[in-house]
Design a protein around this motif. Structure first.
Motif, PDB file in Angstrom:
ATOM      1  N   SER A 234       0.852  -1.190   0.000  1.00 49.43           N
ATOM      2  CA  SER A 234       0.000   0.000   0.000  1.00 49.43           C
ATOM      3  C   SER A 234       0.883   1.233   0.000  1.00 49.43           C
ATOM      4  O   SER A 234       1.948   1.246   0.628  1.00 49.43           O
ATOM      5  CB  SER A 234      -0.907   0.015   1.241  1.00 49.43           C
ATOM      6  N   MET A 235       0.436   2.273  -0.698  1.00 49.41           N
ATOM      7  CA  MET A 235       1.234   3.496  -0.762  1.00 49.41           C
ATOM      8  C   MET A 235       0.319   4.711  -0.796  1.00 49.41           C
ATOM      9  O   MET A 235      -0.753   4.691  -1.411  1.00 49.41           O
ATOM     10  CB  MET A 235       2.146   3.496  -1.989  1.00 49.41           C
ATOM     11  N   ILE A 236       0.755   5.755  -0.108  1.00 48.30           N
ATOM     12  CA  ILE A 236       0.102   7.057  -0.201  1.00 48.30           C
ATOM     13  C   ILE A 236       0.998   7.950  -1.043  1.00 48.30           C
ATOM     14  O   ILE A 236       2.157   8.194  -0.681  1.00 48.30           O
ATOM     15  CB  ILE A 236      -0.131   7.667   1.194  1.00 48.30           C
ATOM     16  N   LEU A 237       0.493   8.364  -2.181  1.00 51.13           N
ATOM     17  CA  LEU A 237       1.226   9.289  -3.039  1.00 51.13           C
ATOM     18  C   LEU A 237       0.906  10.688  -2.519  1.00 51.13           C
ATOM     19  O   LEU A 237      -0.238  11.164  -2.643  1.00 51.13           O
ATOM     20  CB  LEU A 237       0.801   9.138  -4.500  1.00 51.13           C
ATOM     21  N   ARG A 238       1.872  11.324  -1.898  1.00 52.03           N
ATOM     22  CA  ARG A 238       1.621  12.596  -1.231  1.00 52.03           C
ATOM     23  C   ARG A 238       1.072  13.640  -2.206  1.00 52.03           C
ATOM     24  O   ARG A 238       1.522  13.731  -3.350  1.00 52.03           O
ATOM     25  CB  ARG A 238       2.903  13.102  -0.565  1.00 52.03           C
TER      26      ARG A 238
ATOM     27  N   HIS B  65      -1.603  13.577  -3.711  1.00 55.45           N
ATOM     28  CA  HIS B  65      -2.098  12.924  -4.925  1.00 55.45           C
ATOM     29  C   HIS B  65      -3.220  11.918  -4.628  1.00 55.45           C
ATOM     30  O   HIS B  65      -4.363  12.139  -4.994  1.00 55.45           O
ATOM     31  CB  HIS B  65      -0.918  12.241  -5.637  1.00 55.45           C
ATOM     32  N   GLY B  66      -2.915  10.801  -3.967  1.00 52.64           N
ATOM     33  CA  GLY B  66      -3.949   9.792  -3.743  1.00 52.64           C
ATOM     34  C   GLY B  66      -3.390   8.501  -3.174  1.00 52.64           C
ATOM     35  O   GLY B  66      -2.319   8.483  -2.572  1.00 52.64           O
ATOM     36  N   LEU B  67      -4.125   7.419  -3.389  1.00 54.36           N
ATOM     37  CA  LEU B  67      -3.803   6.124  -2.805  1.00 54.36           C
ATOM     38  C   LEU B  67      -3.455   5.096  -3.873  1.00 54.36           C
ATOM     39  O   LEU B  67      -3.925   5.189  -5.006  1.00 54.36           O
ATOM     40  CB  LEU B  67      -4.988   5.599  -1.988  1.00 54.36           C
ATOM     41  N   LEU B  68      -2.669   4.102  -3.474  1.00 52.21           N
ATOM     42  CA  LEU B  68      -2.307   3.021  -4.388  1.00 52.21           C
ATOM     43  C   LEU B  68      -2.148   1.727  -3.602  1.00 52.21           C
ATOM     44  O   LEU B  68      -1.595   1.727  -2.504  1.00 52.21           O
ATOM     45  CB  LEU B  68      -1.009   3.369  -5.118  1.00 52.21           C
ATOM     46  N   THR B  69      -2.650   0.636  -4.172  1.00 51.49           N
ATOM     47  CA  THR B  69      -2.449  -0.686  -3.579  1.00 51.49           C
ATOM     48  C   THR B  69      -2.070  -1.676  -4.675  1.00 51.49           C
ATOM     49  O   THR B  69      -2.394  -1.479  -5.850  1.00 51.49           O
ATOM     50  CB  THR B  69      -3.711  -1.212  -2.869  1.00 51.49           C
ATOM     51  N   VAL B  70      -1.375  -2.743  -4.282  1.00 51.85           N
ATOM     52  CA  VAL B  70      -1.070  -3.837  -5.197  1.00 51.85           C
ATOM     53  C   VAL B  70      -1.552  -5.131  -4.571  1.00 51.85           C
ATOM     54  O   VAL B  70      -1.758  -5.225  -3.362  1.00 51.85           O
ATOM     55  CB  VAL B  70       0.438  -3.932  -5.511  1.00 51.85           C
ATOM     56  N   GLY B  71      -1.731  -6.146  -5.416  1.00 47.67           N
ATOM     57  CA  GLY B  71      -2.148  -7.444  -4.917  1.00 47.67           C
ATOM     58  C   GLY B  71      -1.753  -8.553  -5.862  1.00 47.67           C
ATOM     59  O   GLY B  71      -1.492  -8.312  -7.047  1.00 47.67           O
ATOM     60  N   ARG B  72      -1.740  -9.762  -5.331  1.00 42.27           N
ATOM     61  CA  ARG B  72      -1.460 -10.936  -6.164  1.00 42.27           C
ATOM     62  C   ARG B  72      -2.641 -11.247  -7.063  1.00 42.27           C
ATOM     63  O   ARG B  72      -2.510 -11.969  -8.055  1.00 42.27           O
ATOM     64  CB  ARG B  72      -1.132 -12.128  -5.279  1.00 42.27           C
ATOM     65  N   THR B  73      -3.795 -10.692  -6.724  1.00 46.55           N
ATOM     66  CA  THR B  73      -5.005 -10.822  -7.523  1.00 46.55           C
ATOM     67  C   THR B  73      -5.724  -9.481  -7.529  1.00 46.55           C
ATOM     68  O   THR B  73      -5.413  -8.597  -6.716  1.00 46.55           O
ATOM     69  CB  THR B  73      -5.954 -11.881  -6.934  1.00 46.55           C
ATOM     70  N   VAL B  74      -6.691  -9.344  -8.421  1.00 46.07           N
ATOM     71  CA  VAL B  74      -7.528  -8.144  -8.420  1.00 46.07           C
ATOM     72  C   VAL B  74      -8.259  -8.034  -7.084  1.00 46.07           C
ATOM     73  O   VAL B  74      -8.367  -6.953  -6.500  1.00 46.07           O
ATOM     74  CB  VAL B  74      -8.533  -8.187  -9.591  1.00 46.07           C
ATOM     75  N   ALA B  75      -8.755  -9.157  -6.600  1.00 44.31           N
ATOM     76  CA  ALA B  75      -9.492  -9.177  -5.338  1.00 44.31           C
ATOM     77  C   ALA B  75      -8.643  -8.655  -4.189  1.00 44.31           C
ATOM     78  O   ALA B  75      -9.123  -7.904  -3.332  1.00 44.31           O
ATOM     79  CB  ALA B  75      -9.974 -10.592  -5.040  1.00 44.31           C
ATOM     80  N   GLU B  76      -7.376  -9.027  -4.157  1.00 39.78           N
ATOM     81  CA  GLU B  76      -6.494  -8.621  -3.063  1.00 39.78           C
ATOM     82  C   GLU B  76      -6.205  -7.121  -3.124  1.00 39.78           C
ATOM     83  O   GLU B  76      -6.206  -6.434  -2.085  1.00 39.78           O
ATOM     84  CB  GLU B  76      -5.194  -9.418  -3.126  1.00 39.78           C
ATOM     85  N   ALA B  77      -5.964  -6.599  -4.308  1.00 38.05           N
ATOM     86  CA  ALA B  77      -5.714  -5.159  -4.448  1.00 38.05           C
ATOM     87  C   ALA B  77      -6.955  -4.365  -4.061  1.00 38.05           C
ATOM     88  O   ALA B  77      -6.859  -3.309  -3.420  1.00 38.05           O
ATOM     89  CB  ALA B  77      -5.287  -4.836  -5.880  1.00 38.05           C
ATOM     90  N   PHE B  78      -8.135  -4.862  -4.452  1.00 37.78           N
ATOM     91  CA  PHE B  78      -9.387  -4.186  -4.097  1.00 37.78           C
ATOM     92  C   PHE B  78      -9.588  -4.193  -2.586  1.00 37.78           C
ATOM     93  O   PHE B  78      -9.971  -3.182  -1.990  1.00 37.78           O
ATOM     94  CB  PHE B  78     -10.572  -4.865  -4.786  1.00 37.78           C
ATOM     95  N   TYR B  79      -9.350  -5.325  -1.956  1.00 38.94           N
ATOM     96  CA  TYR B  79      -9.488  -5.461  -0.508  1.00 38.94           C
ATOM     97  C   TYR B  79      -8.618  -4.437   0.205  1.00 38.94           C
ATOM     98  O   TYR B  79      -9.074  -3.729   1.118  1.00 38.94           O
ATOM     99  CB  TYR B  79      -9.103  -6.878  -0.110  1.00 38.94           C
ATOM    100  N   ARG B  80      -7.370  -4.334  -0.210  1.00 39.76           N
ATOM    101  CA  ARG B  80      -6.456  -3.389   0.432  1.00 39.76           C
ATOM    102  C   ARG B  80      -6.907  -1.943   0.203  1.00 39.76           C
ATOM    103  O   ARG B  80      -6.830  -1.102   1.103  1.00 39.76           O
ATOM    104  CB  ARG B  80      -5.031  -3.594  -0.087  1.00 39.76           C
ATOM    105  N   MET B  81      -7.370  -1.643  -1.009  1.00 36.35           N
ATOM    106  CA  MET B  81      -7.817  -0.287  -1.288  1.00 36.35           C
ATOM    107  C   MET B  81      -9.052   0.063  -0.460  1.00 36.35           C
ATOM    108  O   MET B  81      -9.165   1.188   0.061  1.00 36.35           O
ATOM    109  CB  MET B  81      -8.118  -0.111  -2.777  1.00 36.35           C
ATOM    110  N   TYR B  82      -9.960  -0.876  -0.331  1.00 35.00           N
ATOM    111  CA  TYR B  82     -11.184  -0.612   0.434  1.00 35.00           C
ATOM    112  C   TYR B  82     -10.826  -0.188   1.855  1.00 35.00           C
ATOM    113  O   TYR B  82     -11.338   0.821   2.371  1.00 35.00           O
ATOM    114  CB  TYR B  82     -12.083  -1.846   0.458  1.00 35.00           C
ATOM    115  N   TYR B  83      -9.941  -0.943   2.493  1.00 37.56           N
ATOM    116  CA  TYR B  83      -9.631  -0.662   3.887  1.00 37.56           C
ATOM    117  C   TYR B  83      -8.633   0.481   4.060  1.00 37.56           C
ATOM    118  O   TYR B  83      -8.681   1.199   5.067  1.00 37.56           O
ATOM    119  CB  TYR B  83      -9.181  -1.939   4.602  1.00 37.56           C
ATOM    120  N   LEU B  84      -7.755   0.700   3.086  1.00 43.48           N
ATOM    121  CA  LEU B  84      -6.872   1.865   3.147  1.00 43.48           C
ATOM    122  C   LEU B  84      -7.709   3.140   3.035  1.00 43.48           C
ATOM    123  O   LEU B  84      -7.505   4.100   3.786  1.00 43.48           O
ATOM    124  CB  LEU B  84      -5.830   1.810   2.027  1.00 43.48           C
TER     125      LEU B  84
END
Length: 246
Positions: free
Chosen positions: A159-163, A165-184
């Motif tokens: 997970s990363m906060i682009l100062r 600017h906004g938010l960014l997440t990565v995942g091994r799957t689309v589902a994982e990246a979405f999960y991280r973004m939802y909670y971030l």
């Protein structure tokens, strides 16, 4: 046939993520983006066609590009150049970054402009304790030579906060990246709401925050949560409009 099936499944999941972005209110018109690396192809990934709203994205109109930004599927469509820079950087450098999700949510942009960044103010926020990278704003990321700096800032975090600017997440799957973004994003929303009260912020001790972060990142718990939430969200989309699958 297996490769075709894998690509179609990936396209369906990625299109679903775009539709969910719209449903969650994370859309910034045509300027937010999610990418997914092609199955077994390290140098090709899928992005939305530049100009489409998230609610218009479906499996068939996603665009396949290579790491130079060239269309790899003979499509006349183009992709967002700033989005390409950010996404290609992480796809190229991180073998586990099969999906990269970037948003400009109101709460995410608000926290990205705070010097203290994300604070562990709530159980949700504590999941990201010492697990969020920060990238200092350099301007609109239109040049590919910025990719190295993005990768260096991200390191091995998901997970990363682009100062500014906004938010960014990565995942091994689309589902994982979405999960991280939802909670971030939820953690950012909580922080903004708390700060608006004007009250004194209560932050637990570091060892408590770390304990919560370790609990949340337990592989078994994480895998189960990601799968159950993703399947539930797909059911929701199918009830509303299954056209994302087309």
């Amino acid at each position: 046939m297996a490769d075709i099936d894998a690509e179609q499944e990936l396209r369906k999941d990625l299109a679903a993520a775009y539709r969910l972005m719209d449903l969650e209110g994370w859309s910034d018109m045509i300027f937010t983006h999610i990418s997914a690396r092609m199955p077994d192809e390290a140098n090709r990934f899928l992005l939305n066609s530049y100009g489409l709203l998230p609610e218009e994205v479906c499996a068939s109109n996603l665009v396949m590009v290579d790491v130079q930004g060239e269309n790899a599927d003979n499509s006349p469509a183009s992709v967002n150049p700033a989005g390409f820079t950010i996404h290609s950087a992480l796809h190229m450098a991180r073998h586990d970054a099969h999906c990269v999700m970037h948003t400009h949510t109101m709460a995410g942009m608000a926290v990205s402009g705070l010097a203290e960044g994300l604070l562990p103010l709530n159980q949700t926020s504590m999941e990201f304790f010492n697990r969020v990278a920060y990238y200092d704003y350099q301007g609109i990321p239109l040049e590919c030579d910025e990719r190295e700096a993005i990768v260096a800032a991200m390191g091995d975090k998901n997970s990363m906060i682009l100062r500014n600017h906004g938010l960014l997440t990565v995942g091994r799957t689309v589902a994982e990246a979405f999960y991280r973004m939802y909670y971030l994003n939820k953690a950012c929303e909580i922080q903004v709401e708390m700060m608006q009260t004007g009250g004194k912020l209560l932050i637990p001790a570091d060892h408590i925050c770390e304990h919560v972060a370790q609990q949340a990142s337990n592989p078994r718990y994480m895998a189960q949560s990601v799968d159950l939430i993703w399947q539930a969200m797909l059911r929701k989309l199918d009830r509303i409009d299954p056209a994302y699958r087309s």
